[in-house]
Design a protein around this motif. Structure first.
Motif, PDB file in Angstrom:
ATOM      1  N   ALA A   1     -13.835   5.396  -2.215  1.00  0.00           N
ATOM      2  CA  ALA A   1     -13.300   4.865  -0.962  1.00  0.00           C
ATOM      3  C   ALA A   1     -11.966   4.156  -1.183  1.00  0.00           C
ATOM      4  CB  ALA A   1     -14.301   3.914  -0.322  1.00  0.00           C
ATOM      5  N   ILE A   2     -11.837   3.417  -2.286  1.00  0.00           N
ATOM      6  CA  ILE A   2     -10.588   2.701  -2.570  1.00  0.00           C
ATOM      7  C   ILE A   2      -9.452   3.675  -2.852  1.00  0.00           C
ATOM      8  CG2 ILE A   2      -9.468   1.158  -4.227  1.00  0.00           C
ATOM      9  CD1 ILE A   2     -12.214  -0.259  -4.501  1.00  0.00           C
ATOM     10  N   VAL A   3      -9.733   4.704  -3.660  1.00  0.00           N
ATOM     11  CA  VAL A   3      -8.711   5.715  -3.953  1.00  0.00           C
ATOM     12  C   VAL A   3      -8.292   6.436  -2.673  1.00  0.00           C
ATOM     13  CG1 VAL A   3      -8.270   7.887  -5.156  1.00  0.00           C
ATOM     14  CG2 VAL A   3      -9.431   6.026  -6.343  1.00  0.00           C
ATOM     15  N   ALA A   4      -9.255   6.762  -1.815  1.00  0.00           N
ATOM     16  CA  ALA A   4      -8.939   7.432  -0.552  1.00  0.00           C
ATOM     17  C   ALA A   4      -8.060   6.555   0.333  1.00  0.00           C
ATOM     18  CB  ALA A   4     -10.232   7.794   0.178  1.00  0.00           C
TER      19      ALA A   4
ATOM     20  N   CYS B   1      -4.379   7.779   1.535  1.00  0.00           N
ATOM     21  CA  CYS B   1      -4.127   7.897   2.979  1.00  0.00           C
ATOM     22  C   CYS B   1      -2.891   7.106   3.388  1.00  0.00           C
ATOM     23  CB  CYS B   1      -5.345   7.433   3.765  1.00  0.00           C
ATOM     24  SG  CYS B   1      -6.733   8.593   3.734  1.00  0.00           S
ATOM     25  N   ASN B   2      -2.689   5.948   2.781  1.00  0.00           N
ATOM     26  CA  ASN B   2      -1.515   5.146   3.114  1.00  0.00           C
ATOM     27  C   ASN B   2      -0.232   5.769   2.571  1.00  0.00           C
ATOM     28  OD1 ASN B   2      -1.986   2.305   4.492  1.00  0.00           O
ATOM     29  ND2 ASN B   2      -3.792   2.754   3.241  1.00  0.00           N
ATOM     30  N   VAL B   3      -0.305   6.365   1.380  1.00  0.00           N
ATOM     31  CA  VAL B   3       0.864   7.077   0.854  1.00  0.00           C
ATOM     32  C   VAL B   3       1.231   8.228   1.778  1.00  0.00           C
ATOM     33  CG1 VAL B   3       1.731   8.482  -1.050  1.00  0.00           C
ATOM     34  CG2 VAL B   3       0.429   6.405  -1.527  1.00  0.00           C
ATOM     35  N   LEU B   4       0.229   8.968   2.230  1.00  0.00           N
ATOM     36  CA  LEU B   4       0.470  10.076   3.151  1.00  0.00           C
ATOM     37  C   LEU B   4       1.038   9.566   4.477  1.00  0.00           C
ATOM     38  CD1 LEU B   4       0.212  13.077   3.860  1.00  0.00           C
ATOM     39  CD2 LEU B   4      -2.156  12.623   4.562  1.00  0.00           C
TER      40      LEU B   4
ATOM     41  N   LEU C   1       5.208  -0.431   1.230  1.00  0.00           N
ATOM     42  CA  LEU C   1       3.825  -0.081   0.916  1.00  0.00           C
ATOM     43  C   LEU C   1       3.403  -0.684  -0.425  1.00  0.00           C
ATOM     44  CD1 LEU C   1       1.217   1.481   1.438  1.00  0.00           C
ATOM     45  CD2 LEU C   1       2.281   3.478   0.371  1.00  0.00           C
ATOM     46  N   ALA C   2       4.264  -0.602  -1.426  1.00  0.00           N
ATOM     47  CA  ALA C   2       3.939  -1.165  -2.739  1.00  0.00           C
ATOM     48  C   ALA C   2       3.715  -2.670  -2.654  1.00  0.00           C
ATOM     49  CB  ALA C   2       5.041  -0.843  -3.745  1.00  0.00           C
TER      50      ALA C   2
END
Length: 447
Positions: free
Chosen positions: A22-25, A29-32, A61-62
């Motif tokens: 879930a954390i990786v997703a 999703c935010n990068v996308l 974002l970073a």
């Protein structure tokens, strides 16, 4: 003859995999989303300006992800552990630094090319815009924080000074948000973009306030921690016993640590991570520290009844991350504290081997307790005493294998001085112990 343990796999850590997925997703999703919003905003005045805008969005974002890393959210901490989060915090900090340098440089180049002026002339024109100036100040502060965090500079700073420098990160975030609101074209391009960025910043800042301020304040108000006793373990090591209300409701596990403050006996920003040196029992907590810093040296002077403010618990150095039924616990120096707590943990089942590395037997803090616990659970305890300067190397692959022939079939927990931990981890890699079975605690903190 030493029996060899079969590599029996445990299954109780499956929920951690779901949390990690879930954390990786969430991150992906935010990068996308950033890429989609950049595309939707359309091109800037020229290609250089368009690239500069993309760099700025990824910088924002970073920074938001950096806030989430330093928020020390329990769900993230339990999934990965503070050591791994600290590594990500460091690399994210480097990414933020490079983006903070590249974004204004590329944007400046884009303006200069579009207006057909020199870089100094373009810089002078942009400097007259307050939102741009806020961004420049934020970039400068980022460079300062990162420069003081590299190893060469970090070694010259006390933990307290390093912690104070990192408070500048919060000012950077404030300036960065103001810069994005008033200057970011992609932020103002569409209501969806504004909703996304405001939502992301609200989530990141809210998580930070909850993890670093609200939850610790509520827990300390509930438990009202006090010093119950101060016990000298050796000439330079002391244990502090702490009591409070409803400690059975405190979600602490053996192997974890807290950030400890002692109001009235130190400055508020002076805080140190001390592991629990005994498994929590619902009635009291215990920390054991060596006098090497401003905070730890003063622990022996704490009066009984002194107030204690604790932030935590933190760390994934617990039995929840075990993969195998048998375990090796490796301690060095004062790093024995979480190892001793783990040895007492009733959830640590299966056969246990303890390797305790010290310069001499008289430096073996809590050795009597370790022996008693090892005898009670029929564990093997090896005291590895000797000076490295004399050539004593107990953690080479061959020697590790001679001490624990079935080490590849065990989980390995390591805590001690950085040089020792590094040597042990290198030997475990050479012995091909699977990385998922290796757990290290280096007492490093994200933020």
């Amino acid at each position: 003859m030493i029996a060899v343990t079969r590599a029996r796999v445990l299954t109780f850590n499956r929920p951690l995999r779901v949390t990690r997925t879930a954390i990786v997703a969430f991150v992906l999703c935010n990068v996308l989303a950033v890429q989609v919003l950049w595309t939707a905003a359309g091109p800037a005045r020229n290609l250089t300006g368009t690239i500069g805008r993309l760099l700025g969005l990824h910088l924002a974002l970073a920074m938001a992800l950096q806030l989430l890393l330093v928020a020390r959210l329990p769900v993230v901490d339990r999934a990965y552990g503070m050591d791994r989060l600290t590594g990500w915090h460091r690399w994210t900090g480097h990414a933020v630094c490079w983006l903070a340098l590249a974004h204004p440089a590329v944007v400046l180049l884009g303006f200069a090319r579009y207006d057909g002026v020199s870089l100094p002339a373009a810089a002078a024109a942009l400097a007259g815009r307050p939102p741009v100036l806020l961004g420049v100040i934020a970039s400068g502060l980022i460079v300062v924080v990162v420069a003081l965090s590299v190893r060469a500079a970090r070694r010259r700073l006390s933990y307290e000074a390093w912690h104070a420098v990192h408070l500048l990160v919060y000012l950077v975030v404030l300036l960065g948000v103001l810069h994005q609101v008033y200057e970011g074209a992609a932020f103002r391009a569409h209501p969806v973009a504004r909703g996304y960025w405001w939502g992301l910043w609200a989530f990141a800042i809210g998580a930070l306030l909850a993890g670093r301020l609200v939850v610790p304040m509520l827990r300390n108000a509930r438990h009202r921690l006090r010093v119950a006793a101060v016990v000298a373990e050796s000439d330079d090591t002391v244990s502090v016993h702490i009591t409070g209300r409803a400690l059975e409701r405190l979600p602490a596990r053996a192997g974890q640590f807290f950030l400890w403050r002692f109001p009235g006996h130190q400055r508020w920003w002076q805080v140190n991570p001390f592991s629990l040196s005994a498994a929590p029992n619902g009635r009291s907590l215990r920390i054991t520290a060596k006098g090497v810093g401003a905070t730890s040296v003063r622990l022996r002077d704490l009066p009984v009844g002194a107030r204690v403010y604790a932030e935590g618990p933190y760390g994934a150095f617990t039995v929840a991350h075990r993969q195998r039924a048998a375990t090796v616990l490796i301690a060095g120096g004062i790093g024995v504290t979480p190892i001793r707590a783990l040895l007492e943990d009733p959830d640590l089942t299966g056969h246990v081997v303890v390797l305790y590395r010290v310069r001499s037997a008289r430096d073996a803090v809590l050795l009597g307790e370790l022996r008693a616990l090892a005898d009670a659970r029929r564990a093997r305890l090896h005291l590895l005493a000797g000076r490295s300067a004399s050539g004593y190397r107990p953690f080479t692959p061959d020697r590790l294998l001679s001490l624990v022939p079935d080490i590849t079939a065990r989980d390995v927990y390591v805590c001690g001085p950085d040089a020792m931990t590094t040597a042990v981890l290198a030997s475990l890699r050479r012995l091909r112990v699977p990385s998922r079975q290796v757990h290290a605690e280096r007492f490093r903190l994200a933020g």
